[in-house]
Design a protein around this motif. Structure first.
Motif, PDB file in Angstrom:
ATOM      1  N   SER A  77      -2.768   6.444  -0.184  1.00 50.31           N
ATOM      2  CA  SER A  77      -2.288   5.308  -0.301  1.00 50.31           C
ATOM      3  C   SER A  77      -3.104   4.517  -0.589  1.00 50.31           C
ATOM      4  N   ALA A  78      -2.669   3.121  -0.978  1.00 51.77           N
ATOM      5  CA  ALA A  78      -3.911   2.081  -1.258  1.00 51.77           C
ATOM      6  C   ALA A  78      -4.754   1.515   0.022  1.00 51.77           C
ATOM      7  N   THR A  79      -3.693   1.592   1.264  1.00 52.94           N
ATOM      8  CA  THR A  79      -4.275   1.350   2.535  1.00 52.94           C
ATOM      9  C   THR A  79      -5.496   2.117   2.674  1.00 52.94           C
ATOM     10  N   ALA A 100      -1.550  -4.736   4.435  1.00 51.76           N
ATOM     11  CA  ALA A 100      -2.134  -3.555   4.099  1.00 51.76           C
ATOM     12  C   ALA A 100      -3.441  -4.022   3.327  1.00 51.76           C
ATOM     13  N   ASP A 109      -8.218  -6.096  -4.725  1.00 45.91           N
ATOM     14  CA  ASP A 109      -6.934  -5.310  -4.264  1.00 45.91           C
ATOM     15  C   ASP A 109      -6.012  -5.488  -5.273  1.00 45.91           C
ATOM     16  N   HIS A 139      -0.899  -4.933  -7.178  1.00 46.59           N
ATOM     17  CA  HIS A 139       0.189  -5.600  -7.960  1.00 46.59           C
ATOM     18  C   HIS A 139      -0.014  -5.509  -9.582  1.00 46.59           C
ATOM     19  N   SER A 143      -2.208   0.897  -5.595  1.00 48.25           N
ATOM     20  CA  SER A 143      -1.223   1.549  -5.046  1.00 48.25           C
ATOM     21  C   SER A 143      -0.080   2.104  -5.961  1.00 48.25           C
ATOM     22  N   LYS A 192       5.921   0.328  -6.804  1.00 39.15           N
ATOM     23  CA  LYS A 192       5.020  -0.263  -7.984  1.00 39.15           C
ATOM     24  C   LYS A 192       5.239   0.059  -9.301  1.00 39.15           C
ATOM     25  N   HIS A 234       5.683 -11.257   0.561  1.00 37.64           N
ATOM     26  CA  HIS A 234       4.620 -11.078   1.576  1.00 37.64           C
ATOM     27  C   HIS A 234       4.665 -12.253   2.427  1.00 37.64           C
TER      28      HIS A 234
END
Ligand SMILES: Cc1ncc(COP(=O)(O)O)c(C=O)c1O
Length: 398
Positions: A58-60, A110, A185, A188, A209, A214, A347
């Motif tokens: 995951s990106a997290t 995240a 990050d 997006h 992500s 996405k 968000h």
């Protein structure tokens, strides 16, 4: 009435087929397909040779790992040709509990929760109301001797002014004797460009992500792009307990010495096969997001009650979402719902949550813009007729 969705999963037929092949192959863990996917991503994003990709689940996870790796003091070699391959972080002191990370509140949780998970302190920077990215004037004001990391999102895919960030880092070096590390990050912004180059290729730590909705999905997944020579091999170890998967010449089940404990953050071949197949058609997906975004830029620019966001010539948003500001926000949402169009702020501001109450600070721009901002459908699934309908509904008023 069927709604026009704000998000939709794009899964190619080839992704379904190739993942089925991997599923029935008898090997579904991290293997050669992960390596191949990383190579394809490197090529797609036209990354400079010094930048290395480590995929994750995951990106997290990638974000957690990026911050975690910065705890270790020592040289960080960023091999820009203009720096002659030498380090611009010769004196990286490492990070300790309580060190400060400058963050944006307008993002997915995240982005920011890995800061907490690593025991660092969040210092909120306000948003720029013209583009919803981190306000770089406020960033400049908030940098202190204690700032170790600048951490932002390219909101909706619209790139942060990376040259200005670079300028701020250089100023900080002159003023305080060190450069903060920058983490972008990019969740997006797969396919966004800044000054002609893909986001991810500007020499900072970058996370992406590949989660369900996405531009590019591997069902779940992410990646870390690191410009630091010292991070690459280490990240590959850290994503799987600290065990070297490539050099395990003894009994596979009985690992050799683990020098540094790690996580279970790795990507597997099933997810990699899905991501790799979906990557083949990604230009079409991103182009349609951009076309729809540009259509709204053109057709909503003079509509009463609507304020469009900044759209500078030196950058190109991949429009993961199309954000704008509207008067009478709550009524706008009701109106769009009545029209069968899904809209959302996407968000919530992160600083309002109880778990970060200790870091609360005034964010006047965000206070204002949070009551005005809204996102409308603009992805690959939005047809010409649907985007015309969306514009008509907005023009009708609310
Ligand atoms: C800005 C941002 N960062 C990070 C993430 C987390 O991505 P993942 O679900 O791959 O961990 C998301 C997910 O939506 C996001 O929008």
């Amino acid at each position: 009435m069927k709604q026009i969705p704000l998000f939709k999963v794009h899964m190619s037929d080839e992704a379904i087929q190739s993942s089925a092949e991997v599923l029935s192959s008898g090997y579904i863990g991290q293997g050669p397909i992960v390596d191949k996917f990383e190579q394809k991503l490197h090529n797609y994003l036209e990354l400079p040779m010094y930048a290395q990709i480590v995929t994750t689940n995951s990106a997290t996870a990638a974000e957690h790992m990026a911050l975690h790796m910065l705890k270790k003091p020592g040289k960080l070699t960023q091999m820009f040709p203009e720096y002659g391959g030498s380090s611009i972080y010769d004196d990286w002191k490492g990070m300790e509990d309580g060190d400060e990370v400058l963050c944006t509140s307008l993002t997915c949780t995240a982005t920011n929760w890995p800061v907490l998970a690593n025991n660092f302190k969040i210092k909120w920077v306000d948003v720029n109301p013209n583009n919803l990215n981190m306000d770089l004037d406020d960033l400049r004001r908030k940098i202190t001797r204690k700032t170790k990391v600048i951490y932002f999102v390219h909101w909706g895919g619209y790139p942060v002014d990376l040259d200005e960030v670079e300028k701020i880092c250089t100023e900080t070096k002159l003023k305080y004797g060190f450069r903060p590390v920058v983490i972008e990050d990019c969740a997006h912004s797969f396919g966004s460009k800044y000054k002609g180059d893909y986001i991810g290729s500007h020499g900072n730590l970058c996370t992406f992500s590949f989660q369900a909705i996405k531009h590019l999905t591997s069902v779940d997944g992410g990646m870390l792009i690191t410009p630091f020579h010292e991070h690459y091999e280490r990240a590959k170890l850290l994503r799987w307990y600290g065990i070297d998967r490539e050099n395990n010449s003894k009994d596979f089940r009985c690992e050799a010495d683990v020098e540094e404990w790690g996580f279970k953050f790795h990507m597997n071949d099933v997810n990699a096969s899905i991501g790799m197949a979906n990557l083949k058609g990604i230009d079409k997906i991103i182009d349609r997001h951009k076309e729809n975004g540009n259509y709204y830029n053109e057709n909503l620019k003079d509509v009463a009650g609507v304020t469009l966001l900044e759209n500078k010539d030196d950058r190109e948003s991949a429009y993961w979402i199309y954000s704008m500001k509207v008067d009478n926000h709550d009524r706008f949402m009701e109106h769009m719902k009545e029209c069968g169009i899904m809209v959302s702020r996407v968000h919530e501001r992160n600083d309002k949550h109880t778990c970060v109450k200790d870091f609360v600070s005034p964010l006047p721009n965000l206070d204002k813009v949070i009551k005005e901002m809204i996102c409308i459908p603009c992805g690959w699934w939005v047809t010409d007729e649907q985007r015309e309908y969306i514009v008509d509904c907005i023009k009708r008023g609310w």
